[in-house]
Design a protein around this motif. Structure first.
Motif, mmCIF file in Angstrom:
data_model
loop_
_atom_site.group_PDB
_atom_site.id
_atom_site.type_symbol
_atom_site.label_atom_id
_atom_site.label_comp_id
_atom_site.label_asym_id
_atom_site.label_seq_id
_atom_site.Cartn_x
_atom_site.Cartn_y
_atom_site.Cartn_z
ATOM 1 N N LYS A 1 0.831 -1.210 0.000
ATOM 2 C CA LYS A 1 0.000 0.000 0.000
ATOM 3 C C LYS A 1 0.864 1.257 0.000
ATOM 4 C CE LYS A 1 -3.900 -2.140 2.352
ATOM 5 N NZ LYS A 1 -4.658 -2.226 3.619
ATOM 6 N N LEU A 2 1.915 1.246 0.810
ATOM 7 C CA LEU A 2 2.819 2.399 0.864
ATOM 8 C C LEU A 2 3.548 2.602 -0.468
ATOM 9 C CD1 LEU A 2 4.315 1.996 4.449
ATOM 10 C CD2 LEU A 2 2.796 3.812 3.638
ATOM 11 N N GLN A 3 3.920 1.515 -1.127
ATOM 12 C CA GLN A 3 4.572 1.632 -2.432
ATOM 13 C C GLN A 3 3.631 2.257 -3.456
ATOM 14 O OE1 GLN A 3 5.853 -2.466 -2.888
ATOM 15 N NE2 GLN A 3 7.974 -1.916 -2.368
ATOM 16 N N GLU A 4 2.367 1.898 -3.396
ATOM 17 C CA GLU A 4 1.384 2.504 -4.302
ATOM 18 C C GLU A 4 1.211 3.991 -4.006
ATOM 19 O OE1 GLU A 4 -0.217 1.392 -7.059
ATOM 20 O OE2 GLU A 4 1.156 -0.300 -6.833
ATOM 21 N N ARG A 5 1.160 4.340 -2.728
ATOM 22 C CA ARG A 5 1.052 5.759 -2.356
ATOM 23 C C ARG A 5 2.275 6.543 -2.825
ATOM 24 N NH1 ARG A 5 -0.134 6.257 3.819
ATOM 25 N NH2 ARG A 5 0.218 8.429 3.274
ATOM 26 N N LEU A 6 3.458 5.937 -2.694
ATOM 27 C CA LEU A 6 4.687 6.580 -3.140
ATOM 28 C C LEU A 6 4.668 6.789 -4.649
ATOM 29 C CD1 LEU A 6 7.578 7.602 -2.668
ATOM 30 C CD2 LEU A 6 8.349 5.215 -2.846
ATOM 31 N N LYS A 7 4.236 5.786 -5.374
ATOM 32 C CA LYS A 7 4.158 5.881 -6.830
ATOM 33 C C LYS A 7 3.209 7.010 -7.245
ATOM 34 C CE LYS A 7 3.234 2.981 -10.848
ATOM 35 N NZ LYS A 7 2.824 1.647 -11.314
ATOM 36 N N ALA A 8 2.071 7.113 -6.598
ATOM 37 C CA ALA A 8 1.099 8.165 -6.908
ATOM 38 C C ALA A 8 1.659 9.544 -6.567
ATOM 39 C CB ALA A 8 -0.205 7.916 -6.158
ATOM 40 N N ALA A 9 2.350 9.663 -5.433
ATOM 41 C CA ALA A 9 2.931 10.950 -5.031
ATOM 42 C C ALA A 9 4.012 11.377 -6.013
ATOM 43 C CB ALA A 9 3.502 10.848 -3.616
ATOM 44 N N ALA B 1 4.205 10.567 -9.151
ATOM 45 C CA ALA B 1 3.545 10.946 -10.405
ATOM 46 C C ALA B 1 2.987 12.369 -10.309
ATOM 47 C CB ALA B 1 2.419 9.955 -10.735
ATOM 48 N N ARG B 2 2.387 12.718 -9.169
ATOM 49 C CA ARG B 2 1.873 14.085 -8.981
ATOM 50 C C ARG B 2 3.003 15.102 -9.037
ATOM 51 N NH1 ARG B 2 -1.156 11.497 -4.980
ATOM 52 N NH2 ARG B 2 0.271 12.282 -3.382
ATOM 53 N N GLU B 3 4.129 14.781 -8.380
ATOM 54 C CA GLU B 3 5.278 15.688 -8.373
ATOM 55 C C GLU B 3 5.832 15.871 -9.788
ATOM 56 O OE1 GLU B 3 7.876 13.778 -5.605
ATOM 57 O OE2 GLU B 3 6.682 14.370 -3.872
ATOM 58 N N ALA B 4 5.937 14.793 -10.531
ATOM 59 C CA ALA B 4 6.460 14.864 -11.899
ATOM 60 C C ALA B 4 5.542 15.700 -12.789
ATOM 61 C CB ALA B 4 6.621 13.458 -12.475
ATOM 62 N N GLU B 5 4.243 15.528 -12.643
ATOM 63 C CA GLU B 5 3.288 16.315 -13.428
ATOM 64 C C GLU B 5 3.398 17.797 -13.085
ATOM 65 O OE1 GLU B 5 -0.511 14.525 -12.744
ATOM 66 O OE2 GLU B 5 0.034 12.691 -13.805
ATOM 67 N N ARG B 6 3.537 18.110 -11.811
ATOM 68 C CA ARG B 6 3.662 19.509 -11.376
ATOM 69 C C ARG B 6 4.907 20.147 -11.974
ATOM 70 N NH1 ARG B 6 6.651 21.376 -6.919
ATOM 71 N NH2 ARG B 6 6.215 23.552 -6.513
ATOM 72 N N ILE B 7 6.028 19.484 -11.855
ATOM 73 C CA ILE B 7 7.276 20.022 -12.386
ATOM 74 C C ILE B 7 7.199 20.124 -13.909
ATOM 75 C CG2 ILE B 7 9.741 19.536 -12.692
ATOM 76 C CD1 ILE B 7 9.610 18.350 -9.797
ATOM 77 N N GLY B 8 6.605 19.154 -14.534
ATOM 78 C CA GLY B 8 6.449 19.184 -15.988
ATOM 79 C C GLY B 8 5.604 20.359 -16.455
#
Length: 98
Positions: free
Chosen positions: A14-22, A24-31
């Motif tokens: 579950k934590l790995q999934e949360r990390l993956k989602a976080a 992805a959000r960070e990458a989209e923001r920076i992009g």
């Protein structure tokens, strides 16, 4: 009460999934920021781009630790340095790909 190994594995998954989602959000923001700055059109080697991002991260980490002026003040400061980064770092061009 001890957790069983299967419960711990479930928690880790579950934590790995949360990390993956976080991430992805960070990458989209920076992009999005990089594209707004016009960096999506710049041709640059990926290694050079990563080095420029690392340099930028070091600069802002130092400022964040030293700053106690509050979020508004640091946001205003970031805008002026971002312009400098765009000019000198041509860097964030691939940020949309991150």
């Amino acid at each position: 009460m001890k957790n069983s190994s299967s419960k711990i594995r479930d928690d880790i998954a579950k934590l790995q999934e949360r990390l993956k989602a976080a991430e992805a959000r960070e990458a989209e923001r920076i992009g999005r920021i990089a594209l707004k700055a016009g960096l999506g059109e710049i041709e640059i080697d990926e290694g050079e781009l990563q080095a420029a991002f690392e340099e930028l991260a070091k600069r802002f980490r130092g400022r964040k630790a030293a700053s106690t002026a509050g979020k508004k003040a640091s946001v205003d400061g970031d805008d002026s340095t971002q312009t400098t980064t765009v000019t000198s770092g041509a860097a964030a061009g691939g940020a949309g790909e991150v």
